[in-house]
Design a protein around this motif. Structure first.
Motif, mmCIF file in Angstrom:
data_model
loop_
_atom_site.group_PDB
_atom_site.id
_atom_site.type_symbol
_atom_site.label_atom_id
_atom_site.label_comp_id
_atom_site.label_asym_id
_atom_site.label_seq_id
_atom_site.Cartn_x
_atom_site.Cartn_y
_atom_site.Cartn_z
ATOM 1 N N SER A 1 -37.327 6.874 11.573
ATOM 2 C CA SER A 1 -37.280 5.472 12.004
ATOM 3 C C SER A 1 -38.285 4.611 11.238
ATOM 4 N N ALA A 2 -39.314 5.234 10.673
ATOM 5 C CA ALA A 2 -40.338 4.485 9.934
ATOM 6 C C ALA A 2 -39.991 4.290 8.458
ATOM 7 N N GLN A 3 -38.905 4.903 7.986
ATOM 8 C CA GLN A 3 -38.570 4.824 6.558
ATOM 9 C C GLN A 3 -37.629 3.658 6.272
ATOM 10 N N ALA A 4 -37.760 3.104 5.089
ATOM 11 C CA ALA A 4 -36.841 2.063 4.632
ATOM 12 C C ALA A 4 -35.621 2.779 4.056
ATOM 13 N N LEU A 5 -34.559 2.837 4.834
ATOM 14 C CA LEU A 5 -33.357 3.574 4.439
ATOM 15 C C LEU A 5 -32.210 2.610 4.161
ATOM 16 N N PRO A 6 -31.224 3.062 3.398
ATOM 17 C CA PRO A 6 -30.051 2.221 3.144
ATOM 18 C C PRO A 6 -29.290 1.918 4.435
#
Length: 175
Positions: A40-45
């Motif tokens: 949830s903390a990652q910048a994902l596509p």
């Protein structure tokens, strides 16, 4: 001690690799209690969801091997290259025009595949591009974290944690 909240945050692939602390015995897997929090903390596509913990750990081991190979100036093990390439190839992408210019559109059948592919692509970009020369292991003897050093003088994963601990220990030794 580092936790998921204090990961250096340099790169998606580095962030995943750093979810296992190897400089302690036994090693500590930050995903044991923080798998959902990590993703949830990652910048994902767009469309990406957290993959299963097993899928995450499987890719993490391959990404960690790739990054460790770069830091050690050696060839990565073939299984790691194959695993990262497979994850990257599992989700096709295409360019798409948008108001802000061009963006990448990910075409995955499941959001977990998209997240894994994004990590794999980030790992490939890191180890094959100019930033590979900036990949470092933390200079603190009790830390195994990796980071991308934008500044050539940076030696600690997190200056406010590892760097501060080293400085305090050095000061105490003098006194």
């Amino acid at each position: 001690m580092l936790d998921l909240d204090s990961l250096p945050g340099d790169d998606l692939a580095v962030n995943l690799a750093d979810t296992v602390m190897l400089a302690v015995s036994p090693s500590i897997d930050l995903l044991d209690d923080g798998h959902a929090k990590f993703w949830s903390a990652q910048a994902l596509p767009e469309g990406a969801d957290a993959p299963s913990p097993e899928q995450t750990r499987r890719l993490r081991s391959a990404v960690r091997e790739l990054l460790e190979a770069v830091v050690a100036a050696r060839e990565p093990k073939a299984w790691a290259v194959e695993r990262v390439n497979a994850a990257a190839a599992a989700v096709p992408t295409s360019p798409r025009l948008s108001d802000g210019g061009a963006e990448t559109c990910w075409h995955g059948e499941d959001g977990g595949e998209i997240a894994l592919a994004a990590v794999a692509v980030a790992a490939i970009d890191l180890v094959s591009g100019p930033r590979a020369a900036q990949l470092r292991r933390c200079g603190a003897h009790d830390c195994s974290m990796l980071f991308v050093a934008a500044n050539s003088r940076r030696v600690w994963c997190t200056p406010s944690l590892c760097g501060n601990r080293v400085r305090v220990a050095r000061h105490a030794k003098k006194g």
